[in-house]
Design a protein around this motif. Structure first.
Motif, PDB file in Angstrom:
ATOM      1  N   ALA A 155       1.013  -1.205   0.412  1.00 29.22           N
ATOM      2  CA  ALA A 155      -0.044   0.531  -0.066  1.00 29.22           C
ATOM      3  C   ALA A 155       0.732   0.968   0.079  1.00 29.22           C
ATOM      4  O   ALA A 155       1.928   1.471   1.080  1.00 29.22           O
ATOM      5  CB  ALA A 155      -1.365  -0.048   1.606  1.00 29.22           C
ATOM      6  N   PRO A 156       0.435   2.095  -0.370  1.00 27.10           N
ATOM      7  CA  PRO A 156       1.261   3.830  -0.766  1.00 27.10           C
ATOM      8  C   PRO A 156       0.862   4.189   0.671  1.00 27.10           C
ATOM      9  O   PRO A 156       0.133   3.885   1.218  1.00 27.10           O
ATOM     10  CB  PRO A 156       0.555   4.901  -1.932  1.00 27.10           C
ATOM     11  N   ARG A 157       1.400   4.708   1.067  1.00 30.52           N
ATOM     12  CA  ARG A 157       1.442   6.183   1.884  1.00 30.52           C
ATOM     13  C   ARG A 157       1.139   7.028   1.869  1.00 30.52           C
ATOM     14  O   ARG A 157       2.525   8.118   0.300  1.00 30.52           O
ATOM     15  CB  ARG A 157       2.358   5.720   3.600  1.00 30.52           C
ATOM     16  N   VAL A 158       0.657   8.088   2.079  1.00 31.98           N
ATOM     17  CA  VAL A 158       0.664   9.777   1.843  1.00 31.98           C
ATOM     18  C   VAL A 158       0.586  10.461   3.186  1.00 31.98           C
ATOM     19  O   VAL A 158       0.386  10.577   4.244  1.00 31.98           O
ATOM     20  CB  VAL A 158      -0.817  10.084   0.831  1.00 31.98           C
ATOM     21  N   ALA A 159       1.705  11.690   2.847  1.00 35.24           N
ATOM     22  CA  ALA A 159       1.971  13.073   3.845  1.00 35.24           C
ATOM     23  C   ALA A 159       3.186  14.445   3.686  1.00 35.24           C
ATOM     24  O   ALA A 159       3.325  13.828   2.360  1.00 35.24           O
ATOM     25  CB  ALA A 159       2.842  12.329   4.732  1.00 35.24           C
ATOM     26  N   LYS A 160       2.424  14.932   4.557  1.00 33.12           N
ATOM     27  CA  LYS A 160       2.506  16.500   3.002  1.00 33.12           C
ATOM     28  C   LYS A 160       2.505  16.533   1.778  1.00 33.12           C
ATOM     29  O   LYS A 160       3.437  17.375   1.248  1.00 33.12           O
ATOM     30  CB  LYS A 160       4.350  16.549   4.065  1.00 33.12           C
ATOM     31  N   GLY A 161       1.263  16.298   1.280  1.00 28.41           N
ATOM     32  CA  GLY A 161       1.450  16.422  -0.196  1.00 28.41           C
ATOM     33  C   GLY A 161       1.915  15.171  -0.791  1.00 28.41           C
ATOM     34  O   GLY A 161       1.575  15.588  -2.486  1.00 28.41           O
ATOM     35  N   LEU A 162       2.500  14.638  -0.505  1.00 29.90           N
ATOM     36  CA  LEU A 162       3.259  13.033  -1.057  1.00 29.90           C
ATOM     37  C   LEU A 162       3.086  12.037  -1.262  1.00 29.90           C
ATOM     38  O   LEU A 162       2.630  11.684   0.011  1.00 29.90           O
ATOM     39  CB  LEU A 162       4.859  13.132  -1.017  1.00 29.90           C
ATOM     40  N   VAL A 163       3.117  11.296  -2.128  1.00 33.58           N
ATOM     41  CA  VAL A 163       2.788   9.644  -2.203  1.00 33.58           C
ATOM     42  C   VAL A 163       4.298   8.735  -2.026  1.00 33.58           C
ATOM     43  O   VAL A 163       4.851   9.033  -2.652  1.00 33.58           O
ATOM     44  CB  VAL A 163       1.685   9.000  -3.279  1.00 33.58           C
ATOM     45  N   TYR A 164       4.444   8.046  -1.598  1.00 31.02           N
ATOM     46  CA  TYR A 164       5.389   7.170  -1.055  1.00 31.02           C
ATOM     47  C   TYR A 164       4.707   6.263  -1.842  1.00 31.02           C
ATOM     48  O   TYR A 164       4.261   5.319  -0.889  1.00 31.02           O
ATOM     49  CB  TYR A 164       5.825   7.892   0.280  1.00 31.02           C
ATOM     50  N   ILE A 165       6.199   5.444  -2.215  1.00 25.34           N
ATOM     51  CA  ILE A 165       5.629   3.965  -2.673  1.00 25.34           C
ATOM     52  C   ILE A 165       6.792   2.983  -3.047  1.00 25.34           C
ATOM     53  O   ILE A 165       8.023   3.923  -3.670  1.00 25.34           O
ATOM     54  CB  ILE A 165       4.985   3.926  -4.522  1.00 25.34           C
TER      55      ILE A 165
END
Length: 731
Positions: free
Chosen positions: A186-196
């Protein structure tokens, strides 16, 4: 004043959630802003991210379902998808709507109170991609930001989906399509960014994690987890530092280090933590001759979430050589440790130790075994390094090692309860033989895992294999007292590879099992207080949420993925389709009766010589077993080869060599097999079908005696192979 403000904040969100849940399917009242994600703990009626909030503890403050009321918990609704290839998803619940993923990276939205269908999104993953995906066509979930959902696909794309309409907003290719990368996490998202991140170490890839703009899909940064070819230059100082810990020409093998699951954002310290995977090949002597720690394999790495700049790391298994990834779930907590409160990472990865790491700077506070461990005796706390046990690295001589390459704990989510201080781990107590092989260009052995040790041992009888798998591995739900660094209690399970865990303020822990049960147990002592027959394996972790004042427990149900298909467990023929099941107090829905299809009689045995059938067995182990099961004992999510209908025996060559079923996900193998090879594989499959038929039709004392002898043999072997020094238990 702060306490009063917090209460007002909570009431506002509960009120808005009630508005959203009564507004009707598809009507979104509030975007999931960064502020909402930061304050997710103030919205207990929602499940806004993979681990519920940024702490990723999988603990819910909801307590309507508790030790006193759980006896009246019943099925509220179920939703059935259109395939049975297995599900590992953690649903999201936002204002009365549930979002989840299914096989082939499909995504769904349903009404969280009724299960009524809202939309389905299909990214149309090419079915041929299955052959370069390590562990099935599964997906573990999505992330949400504002009015977009983010989905990683098996073929390496990151897709933004409008959460109201289920239509695509943007899509980017995050991997090289020519290499064997895949995305299941699953991706993660924080501070307007999607981490993958991605997977692919088994096929010889180089790992990395990337950040993309949530609104546009533009890539902001990328951090590689291991160095590339020094002749090409290093991307940053961290890669130059890491390269000093490698030897030989590791880049030709890929190196590994994929970030295939856990990524955690820490809003308090403004750090991003990633868990880095295994080496490629797994065998360290092949990938890095001459030694070296091989940074940042099997490490927890902290990055700047805005830039991807390296901050610190802790390597859990230096120079790992057993497929001991650090990609299992990371939970954040504040705990009392040696008389003071420490901000920690709590980690229980495949290597078999629970690690307490100071999340400010990566200092190791504790490392104690939670399961049987034979590769290391302990950790030296001055150096922070494990003390390896001589001979367990299978250098020149095979070794039986605990944990196995599947780990003491795999991807199945754990949970941490701040109420009890316990970490609840789906433990797998299992070892395996490691036997080194030599391969000068192992990365380019087509369709083969990039291990550097044998996959599959000598052929054994079906009865012995099943007895071995039943009595040697053990599995449990394990409660680990984090502050005391020891086991608090264990709940044994009859089968291996059981599901993820949810802890709640109702003093309950929920877990599904591979034999088709959903359990509620007391959080303090592990006693079972409620059970439900789910008709199929439950592998992912449950979630909980509330709609209109009623608490629900929901979980995805469906057997599949590499773990259940490679354990030699003989499940019933066929599977129901994947389902989401939701429960509430006084729920009165029922599941339809499930009658497994009848097992067809096998065709006549072939006239092939025993040595050719044995060769077919070896070819099956190499090319077929990771989907169709060890020793051709399938889990039912893909066809169990012993129970093929006559039409598939008649078209066996066409399926394997000509791609007759390629559009259904069964790849063609004409680039690595010829007709004679396939004939040998087919003969082995037919032989296995007859062996199984003989076992199912044997009656009387002779069959019972053979069962007892096989059971005794397995137990004797288990005793012989088990390490003399037991670790991780409370025995």
């Amino acid at each position: 004043m702060q306490c009063f403000g917090k209460r007002i904040f909570t009431l506002v969100f509960l009120f808005m959630g009630a508005i959203a849940s009564s507004a009707g399917a598809g009507e979104v009242s509030l975007p999931v802003s960064g502020q909402r994600l930061l304050a997710a703990d103030e919205e207990p009626h929602n499940w806004l991210s993979y681990g519920r909030d940024y702490l990723e503890q999988r603990f819910s403050p909801l307590g309507q379902v508790n030790t006193e009321t759980v006896s009246s918990l019943g099925l509220a609704w179920y939703f059935e998808s259109d395939n049975h290839l297995g599900t590992e998803t953690t649903p999201l619940v936002v204002d009365g709507v549930m979002y989840f993923t299914d096989a082939w990276s499909t995504a769904y939205a349903v009404d969280a109170a009724t299960g009524a269908f809202i939309w389905k999104f299909d990214p149309h993953v090419p079915r041929a991609k299955s052959i370069t995906a390590c562990c099935g066509a599964i997906n573990r979930g999505m992330a949400v930001w504002n009015n977009s959902l983010f989905l990683g696909t098996l073929d390496g794309r990151l897709v933004a989906i409008d959460r109201v309409s289920g239509t695509e907003r943007w899509s980017v290719q995050t991997t090289d399509p020519e290499q064997a990368y895949s995305i299941t996490g699953a991706p993660r998202v924080a501070k307007g960014l999607v981490y993958i991140g991605n997977g692919g170490s088994e096929f010889g890839t180089r790992g990395y994690v990337s950040a993309y703009d949530a609104e546009t899909g533009e890539m902001r940064w990328r951090f590689h987890t291991i160095p590339g070819n020094p002749a090409d230059g290093f991307e940053n100082a961290a890669m130059e530092q890491a390269a000093a810990t490698w030897n030989g020409q590791w880049w030709k093998y890929g190196g590994g280090g994929t970030v295939w699951d856990t990524i955690v954002y820490d809003p308090e310290l403004d750090q991003l933590y990633i868990g880095v995977g295994n080496g490629a090949p797994h065998n360290r002597r092949l990938r890095s001759p001459g030694g070296g720690d091989n940074l940042f394999l099997s490490s927890v790495v902290a990055l700047d979430p805005d830039t991807g700049e390296y901050l610190w790391h802790y390597q859990e298994v230096p120079a790992e050589t057993w497929d001991y990834t650090a990609t299992q779930q990371i939970a954040l907590a504040d705990i009392h440790w040696n008389g003071e409160v420490r901000k920690v990472i709590v980690h229980a990865p495949k290597a078999g130790f629970v690690y307490l790491i100071d999340r400010r700077d990566g200092e190791l506070l504790s490392a104690e075994a939670y399961t049987t461990v034979s590769w290391a005796s302990h950790y030296d706390m001055d150096s922070g390094r494990p003390v390896e046990v001589e001979g367990q690295d299978y250098d020149g001589e095979s070794a039986f090692v605990f944990p196995s390459a599947m780990g003491g704990h795999n991807w199945h989510p754990m949970a941490y309860s701040p109420d009890t201080g316990y970490l609840y781990i789906p433990e797998l107590d299992m070892g395996m033989p490691f036997d080194e092989i030599s391969a000068p260009d192992y990365k380019h052995l087509k369709r083969h895992f990039n291990t550097g040790y044998k996959i599959g041992g000598e052929p054994a009888s079906q009865r012995f294999t099943e007895a071995f798998m039943q009595h040697l591995p053990k599995a449990s739900l394990l409660a680990w007292d984090v502050s005391r660094a020891k086991v608090a209690w264990k709940l044994p399970h009859p089968n291996v590879h059981n599901g993820g865990v949810l802890a709640t303020a109702g003093s309950l822990v929920f877990q599904g099992t591979s034999d088709g049960r959903l359990l509620a147990v007391r959080a303090d002592d592990g006693s079972v207080v409620w059970t439900f027959n789910t008709q199929n394996s439950v592998l992912p972790g449950p979630v909980t949420y509330a709609v209109d004042g009623e608490q629900y427990i929901a979980v995805a149900v469906g057997r599949g993925g590499v773990l259940t298909s490679n354990t030699g467990q003989n499940y019933h023929t066929g599977n129901p389709n994947n389902r989401i099941m939701a429960f509430k107090l006084k729920g009165n829905a029922t599941l339809p009766a499930w009658v497994p299809p009848e097992r067809p009689l096998p065709p006549a045995r072939t006239a092939m010589r025993e040595e050719d059938i044995a060769a077919g067995h070896q070819l099956f182990d190499r090319f077929c077993a990771r989907c169709h099961g060890a020793n051709a004992i399938g889990d039912g999510s893909v066809p169990d080869m012993r129970y093929l209908e006559p039409v598939w025996h008649e078209n066996f060559q066409a399926v394997v060599l000509e791609g007759l079923m390629e559009q259904a996900g069964m790849p063609r193998f004409d680039d690595v097999l010829d007709a004679a090879d396939v004939e040998k594989i087919h003969a082995f499959v037919i032989e296995r079908a007859h062996e199984d038929l003989a076992l199912r039709t044997e009656t009387g004392w002779w069959a019972d005696l053979k069962d007892e002898l096989a059971d005794l043999s397995a137990r004797a072997l288990a005793w012989f192979l088990r390490p003399a020094a037991q670790s991780g238990g409370d025995e």
